[in-house]
Design a protein around this motif. Structure first.
Motif, PDB file in Angstrom:
ATOM      1  N   ASN A  72     -63.999 -34.037  21.089  1.00  0.00           N
ATOM      2  CA  ASN A  72     -63.478 -35.092  20.228  1.00  0.00           C
ATOM      3  C   ASN A  72     -62.979 -36.311  20.995  1.00  0.00           C
ATOM      4  OD1 ASN A  72     -63.065 -35.975  17.569  1.00  0.00           O
ATOM      5  ND2 ASN A  72     -60.899 -35.462  17.614  1.00  0.00           N
ATOM      6  N   ARG A  73     -63.317 -36.367  22.295  1.00  0.00           N
ATOM      7  CA  ARG A  73     -62.974 -37.588  23.036  1.00  0.00           C
ATOM      8  C   ARG A  73     -64.104 -37.865  24.018  1.00  0.00           C
ATOM      9  NH1 ARG A  73     -58.623 -40.498  25.976  1.00  0.00           N
ATOM     10  NH2 ARG A  73     -58.240 -38.840  27.450  1.00  0.00           N
ATOM     11  N   THR A  74     -63.801 -38.218  25.247  1.00  0.00           N
ATOM     12  CA  THR A  74     -64.863 -38.654  26.163  1.00  0.00           C
ATOM     13  C   THR A  74     -64.737 -38.062  27.562  1.00  0.00           C
ATOM     14  OG1 THR A  74     -63.551 -40.621  26.705  1.00  0.00           O
ATOM     15  CG2 THR A  74     -65.212 -40.854  24.972  1.00  0.00           C
ATOM     16  N   LEU A  75     -63.799 -37.168  27.788  1.00  0.00           N
ATOM     17  CA  LEU A  75     -63.569 -36.716  29.157  1.00  0.00           C
ATOM     18  C   LEU A  75     -64.528 -35.620  29.604  1.00  0.00           C
ATOM     19  CD1 LEU A  75     -59.676 -36.689  29.470  1.00  0.00           C
ATOM     20  CD2 LEU A  75     -61.319 -38.461  30.101  1.00  0.00           C
ATOM     21  N   SER A  76     -65.212 -34.977  28.671  1.00  0.00           N
ATOM     22  CA  SER A  76     -66.092 -33.878  29.029  1.00  0.00           C
ATOM     23  C   SER A  76     -67.529 -34.216  28.675  1.00  0.00           C
ATOM     24  CB  SER A  76     -65.640 -32.603  28.314  1.00  0.00           C
ATOM     25  OG  SER A  76     -64.356 -32.225  28.746  1.00  0.00           O
ATOM     26  N   ASN A  77     -68.394 -33.220  28.830  1.00  0.00           N
ATOM     27  CA  ASN A  77     -69.817 -33.432  28.627  1.00  0.00           C
ATOM     28  C   ASN A  77     -70.099 -34.081  27.268  1.00  0.00           C
ATOM     29  OD1 ASN A  77     -72.714 -32.627  27.919  1.00  0.00           O
ATOM     30  ND2 ASN A  77     -72.539 -32.099  30.077  1.00  0.00           N
ATOM     31  N   LYS A  78     -70.935 -35.099  27.270  1.00  0.00           N
ATOM     32  CA  LYS A  78     -71.188 -35.880  26.055  1.00  0.00           C
ATOM     33  C   LYS A  78     -72.344 -35.333  25.216  1.00  0.00           C
ATOM     34  CE  LYS A  78     -68.263 -38.783  27.933  1.00  0.00           C
ATOM     35  NZ  LYS A  78     -68.245 -38.273  29.317  1.00  0.00           N
ATOM     36  N   VAL A  79     -73.145 -34.416  25.797  1.00  0.00           N
ATOM     37  CA  VAL A  79     -74.361 -34.010  25.082  1.00  0.00           C
ATOM     38  C   VAL A  79     -74.422 -32.512  24.785  1.00  0.00           C
ATOM     39  CG1 VAL A  79     -75.699 -35.939  25.969  1.00  0.00           C
ATOM     40  CG2 VAL A  79     -75.689 -33.779  27.243  1.00  0.00           C
ATOM     41  N   PHE A  80     -73.546 -31.715  25.366  1.00  0.00           N
ATOM     42  CA  PHE A  80     -73.590 -30.275  25.104  1.00  0.00           C
ATOM     43  C   PHE A  80     -73.375 -29.968  23.620  1.00  0.00           C
ATOM     44  CE2 PHE A  80     -72.504 -28.356  29.552  1.00  0.00           C
ATOM     45  CZ  PHE A  80     -73.737 -28.775  30.013  1.00  0.00           C
ATOM     46  N   ASP A  81     -72.623 -30.821  22.934  1.00  0.00           N
ATOM     47  CA  ASP A  81     -72.380 -30.611  21.503  1.00  0.00           C
ATOM     48  C   ASP A  81     -73.648 -30.758  20.666  1.00  0.00           C
ATOM     49  OD1 ASP A  81     -69.697 -29.918  20.954  1.00  0.00           O
ATOM     50  OD2 ASP A  81     -69.029 -31.928  21.418  1.00  0.00           O
ATOM     51  N   ILE A  82     -74.680 -31.399  21.192  1.00  0.00           N
ATOM     52  CA  ILE A  82     -75.859 -31.713  20.369  1.00  0.00           C
ATOM     53  C   ILE A  82     -76.580 -30.469  19.841  1.00  0.00           C
ATOM     54  CG2 ILE A  82     -78.140 -32.841  20.419  1.00  0.00           C
ATOM     55  CD1 ILE A  82     -76.879 -35.064  22.114  1.00  0.00           C
ATOM     56  N   PRO A  83     -76.888 -29.397  20.584  1.00  0.00           N
ATOM     57  CA  PRO A  83     -76.767 -29.244  22.026  1.00  0.00           C
ATOM     58  C   PRO A  83     -77.999 -29.785  22.758  1.00  0.00           C
ATOM     59  CG  PRO A  83     -77.473 -27.170  21.057  1.00  0.00           C
ATOM     60  CD  PRO A  83     -77.335 -28.142  19.917  1.00  0.00           C
TER      61      PRO A  83
END
Length: 474
Positions: A72-83
């Motif tokens: 829910n922010r920007t400090l971690s992986n940006k694409v794993f949620d897609i996945p």
């Protein structure tokens, strides 16, 4: 070429990245280090630290890949949620590197340190073999394949599981403590589960159930650069970095601090008796022993989960304020697991109304009535996997249940001629929703109902014969 040891007290950290174990402190060579007093003790200190660092990499990243948590922010992986999982992703390399460090460091302890230190105890030998086994378990569960030696061939999961079993047999043989033996036995059950061997998985899980409150935890040290990173992301950070799927809100945060952050780092439970019950129940369901499975799951509720610790926590600062999504429910709304589900209460907590009660080891909303009402194989499979998700949340297990695996990293490929093109492709089953669908929901503020886009446990059951999941069905 000599291997150099960077730091005796944190010796395990000296193992280099994937392609070798060379570091650059010319003052302490292998020969010098191995003659120090109680070298097995110092090496194990380093191994335990590396285990903490490895679990940090595993939990943070796999929880994001899964439907458990959303970045829910920007400090971690940006694409794993897609996945979206690419072999060139730096986080893929970081996870692989941490696991390989644990493997290489445990191998060094077994082959060099133990031999050099005449004071090494059987329990110390056992622990080194255990860490070695766990590195192979993670290699098999999380990756399509990983080398088992420096620049060696890429081993498939089955090969890593076989190595894990060999190391666990050694660990059990050396370990004098009965409780530790049971923990190792439960890990054997997990390996046989991963292999799809129902007979052995059930046998070793049943043996581990001799202690219904069996628990093995990894501690963290916030004062010495080994904090519980997931605790930071879900609680300690000023911004709420990770947000749970709303139907899992009642289980968050499993880790938190009430005192000084650095001094109040909660442990991770990574071997616990709950898994034994779940393995036995899944074997029973797969063999259509539905009554037996119902009994096992109800025993799990009464014999284990009801006796696990809970905590009363002031979580009023939790506002899901990361910013990527601003529509997270913050009051006690109702939830629907998908559009066709009933409305359910008690899943989203109102954290402004007073202290909340959190399950620090295992929690679930599944009840004995739910279990009694599940009278088909599919209904019980659904409950087993729903309970696995709720019980193992924040422990890095859900991605494997979804059938997703990381590829071999590009860094490995550039240094290891044995890596093939197929090794560099992630395993993402065709039934996994893309476009962040696993984390998606709608929040109808007018009706006070939050609806998940997908009930992934229902999706799993609908695809139960897929080769990537349900080891005893295929």
């Amino acid at each position: 070429m000599k291997t150099y040891i960077k730091n005796i007290l944190m010796a395990v950290v000296a193992c280099a990245f994937i392609a070798g174990c060379k570091v650059d402190n010319p003052n302490i060579t292998d020969d010098v280090y191995l003659t120090t007093t109680n070298v097995s003790t110092t090496w194990l200190t380093g191994l335990r630290r590396q285990m903490a660092l490895t679990l940090n990499q595993v939990i943070v990243n796999t929880e994001l890949v899964s439907d458990n948590y959303y970045n829910n922010r920007t400090l971690s992986n940006k694409v794993f949620d897609i996945p979206q999982i690419d072999n060139y992703d730096l986080d893929v390399n970081s996870i692989q590197s941490a696991i390989q460090r644990l493997r290489v460091s445990s191998e060094y302890g077994i082959s060099k340190v133990v031999t050099a230190d005449a004071t090494t105890t059987p329990a110390q030998k056992a622990e080194m073999y255990f860490f070695n086994a766990y590195s192979h378990v993670l290699s098999g569960e999380l990756f399509v394949g990983l080398p088992g030696t420096d620049k060696g061939p890429v081993l498939n999961p089955a090969a890593h599981y076989a190595l894990a079993l060999t190391a666990l047999d050694q660990a059990i043989a050396f370990q004098p403590d009965a409780t530790e033996k049971l923990a190792y036995t439960l890990l054997k059950a997990r390996v046989y589960y991963d292999m799809g061997d129902a007979t052995n998985a059930k046998a070793f899980a049943t043996a581990a159930m001799a202690n219904p409150l069996l628990l093995k935890q990894q501690v963290f040290d916030g004062s010495n650069s080994a904090p519980n990173d997931f605790q930071t992301y879900i609680f300690s950070s000023t911004n709420n970095e990770f947000a749970p799927l709303p139907r899992l809100d009642f289980l968050d945060p499993k880790y938190y601090n009430t005192g000084t952050v650095a001094l109040d780092q909660k442990p991770v439970s990574y071997i616990k008796s709950e898994e034994a019950y779940l393995i036995v129940a899944e074997v029973q369901v797969s063999q259509n022993d539905l009554t037996g499975a119902q009994t096992t799951l109800k025993n799990l509720l009464t014999q284990v989960i009801a006796n696990r610790a809970t905590a009363s926590l002031n979580d009023a600062k939790e506002t899901r304020n990361g910013g990527n999504r601003t529509d997270y429910p913050l009051t006690a709304v109702k939830v629907k697991f998908d559009a066709n589900d009933i409305e359910r209460s008690g899943y989203v907590l109102n954290r402004q109304a007073g202290n909340i009660t959190i399950a620090t080891i295992s929690g679930t909303k599944v009840t004995a009535d739910d279990i009694n009402a599940a009278t088909t194989q599919d209904a019980l499979l659904y409950l087993v996997y729903r309970m696995r998700q709720e019980i193992f949340i924040s422990e890095g297990r859900r991605m494997t249940d979804l059938g997703i695996k990381f590829p071999v990293s590009q860094t490995e490929q550039l240094n290891n001629p044995n890596v093939k093109a197929a090794d560099m492709v992630a395993q993402i089953p065709s039934f996994i929703p893309l476009g962040k669908g696993m984390d998606d929901f709608t929040n109808n503020t007018a009706t006070g109902v939050v609806t998940m886009k997908y009930d992934m446990n229902k999706v799993l059951v609908s695809n139960k014969t897929a080769k990537e999941i349900f080891p005893f069905i295929n």
